[in-house]
Scaffold this motif. Sequence first.
Motif, mmCIF file in Angstrom:
data_model
loop_
_atom_site.group_PDB
_atom_site.id
_atom_site.type_symbol
_atom_site.label_atom_id
_atom_site.label_comp_id
_atom_site.label_asym_id
_atom_site.label_seq_id
_atom_site.Cartn_x
_atom_site.Cartn_y
_atom_site.Cartn_z
ATOM 1 N N PRO A 89 -62.048 44.012 30.748
ATOM 2 C CA PRO A 89 -62.138 42.637 30.241
ATOM 3 C C PRO A 89 -63.454 42.402 29.510
ATOM 4 C CG PRO A 89 -62.439 42.691 32.626
ATOM 5 C CD PRO A 89 -62.024 44.071 32.221
ATOM 6 N N ASP A 90 -63.376 41.605 28.429
ATOM 7 C CA ASP A 90 -64.594 41.284 27.688
ATOM 8 C C ASP A 90 -65.351 40.159 28.393
ATOM 9 O OD1 ASP A 90 -63.209 38.937 27.109
ATOM 10 O OD2 ASP A 90 -62.563 39.626 25.144
ATOM 11 N N GLU A 132 -51.005 43.084 23.962
ATOM 12 C CA GLU A 132 -51.441 43.995 25.020
ATOM 13 C C GLU A 132 -52.211 43.191 26.062
ATOM 14 O OE1 GLU A 132 -53.329 47.628 23.774
ATOM 15 O OE2 GLU A 132 -52.414 47.507 21.791
ATOM 16 N N PRO A 133 -51.686 43.082 27.285
ATOM 17 C CA PRO A 133 -52.400 42.337 28.332
ATOM 18 C C PRO A 133 -53.749 42.993 28.624
ATOM 19 C CG PRO A 133 -50.138 42.849 28.999
ATOM 20 C CD PRO A 133 -50.412 43.648 27.770
ATOM 21 N N ILE A 134 -54.722 42.156 28.916
ATOM 22 C CA ILE A 134 -56.063 42.661 29.264
ATOM 23 C C ILE A 134 -56.247 42.650 30.775
ATOM 24 C CG2 ILE A 134 -58.539 42.358 28.907
ATOM 25 C CD1 ILE A 134 -57.750 40.777 26.328
ATOM 26 N N VAL A 135 -55.888 41.542 31.395
ATOM 27 C CA VAL A 135 -55.863 41.457 32.859
ATOM 28 C C VAL A 135 -54.593 40.714 33.274
ATOM 29 C CG1 VAL A 135 -58.372 41.512 33.214
ATOM 30 C CG2 VAL A 135 -57.213 39.314 32.881
ATOM 31 N N ILE A 136 -54.204 40.902 34.526
ATOM 32 C CA ILE A 136 -53.089 40.157 35.118
ATOM 33 C C ILE A 136 -53.643 39.426 36.323
ATOM 34 C CG2 ILE A 136 -50.771 40.309 36.111
ATOM 35 C CD1 ILE A 136 -50.373 42.900 34.589
ATOM 36 N N VAL A 137 -53.346 38.131 36.437
ATOM 37 C CA VAL A 137 -53.976 37.296 37.463
ATOM 38 C C VAL A 137 -52.932 36.577 38.315
ATOM 39 C CG1 VAL A 137 -55.960 36.916 35.948
ATOM 40 C CG2 VAL A 137 -54.125 35.216 36.009
ATOM 41 N N LYS A 138 -53.347 36.232 39.517
ATOM 42 C CA LYS A 138 -52.610 35.296 40.358
ATOM 43 C C LYS A 138 -53.352 33.978 40.277
ATOM 44 C CE LYS A 138 -49.342 37.654 42.685
ATOM 45 N NZ LYS A 138 -47.914 37.284 42.721
ATOM 46 N N ARG A 139 -52.646 32.898 39.902
ATOM 47 C CA ARG A 139 -53.300 31.603 39.784
ATOM 48 C C ARG A 139 -52.394 30.501 40.323
ATOM 49 N NH1 ARG A 139 -52.598 28.825 34.536
ATOM 50 N NH2 ARG A 139 -50.729 29.650 33.515
ATOM 51 N N ILE A 140 -53.001 29.374 40.627
ATOM 52 C CA ILE A 140 -52.270 28.222 41.150
ATOM 53 C C ILE A 140 -52.011 27.249 40.008
ATOM 54 C CG2 ILE A 140 -52.276 26.308 42.784
ATOM 55 C CD1 ILE A 140 -52.093 29.021 44.114
#
Length: 207
Positions: free
Chosen positions: A148-149, A182-190
Amino acid sequence: MKVEEKASIYLAYLDKILAGEDDIGPVKDVEIEKLLLMAKTMISADFSVDSKVRESLRKKLLAQLKEINKSSRFYHKKLTSIRELFVGEKIQIVAEEAPGYYSTDLVIPLHQYSLKPISRGYYFCDITDEQLFFEKIKHILGNDQKEPDDFIKNMLKETPQIRNYAKAPSGLIVDIGILKFEPIVIVKRIVEGKEVTSMVFRTEVLN
């Protein structure tokens, strides 16, 4: 419900209140509902009322927020693996099951999704069918991971609604019809009290 989850849900609702929304929807958790009621009272209070009442409300709200803050700091951002992010627990992988390196790009069509702009050309892309998505990408989990940048690092740090995150594997391309990214990160969020899995990407196409 875990304290960290309560804190993040509370913040999501509080954002709506601060934005001036009168109807924030149903609040299922009694403790969160009480906190929000106190916050509403503080925000809508007429500052011409007795100063002792104002100060009492202020101290109560700050005390509640301090308690949540002390317990979890709203979410300790946790860098985890893609597998743990989707499956929800660590799994011991035997050698025969371990993913290898996928030498060519893997293009995954995504028909059900939701896009939300973040800033400066960055977007969240919510994954509707998490299980199907994981099944499609799990054999490339041995690929190198994207780094990630600075913008994404700061976003992960400053966004309390994000719980955990994982670096996306290189070679993964997601096709949503209107564009490929192209995904950079995958997150869990509310989001509105619900846990959502989202990819973070950057594009100039939608700007």
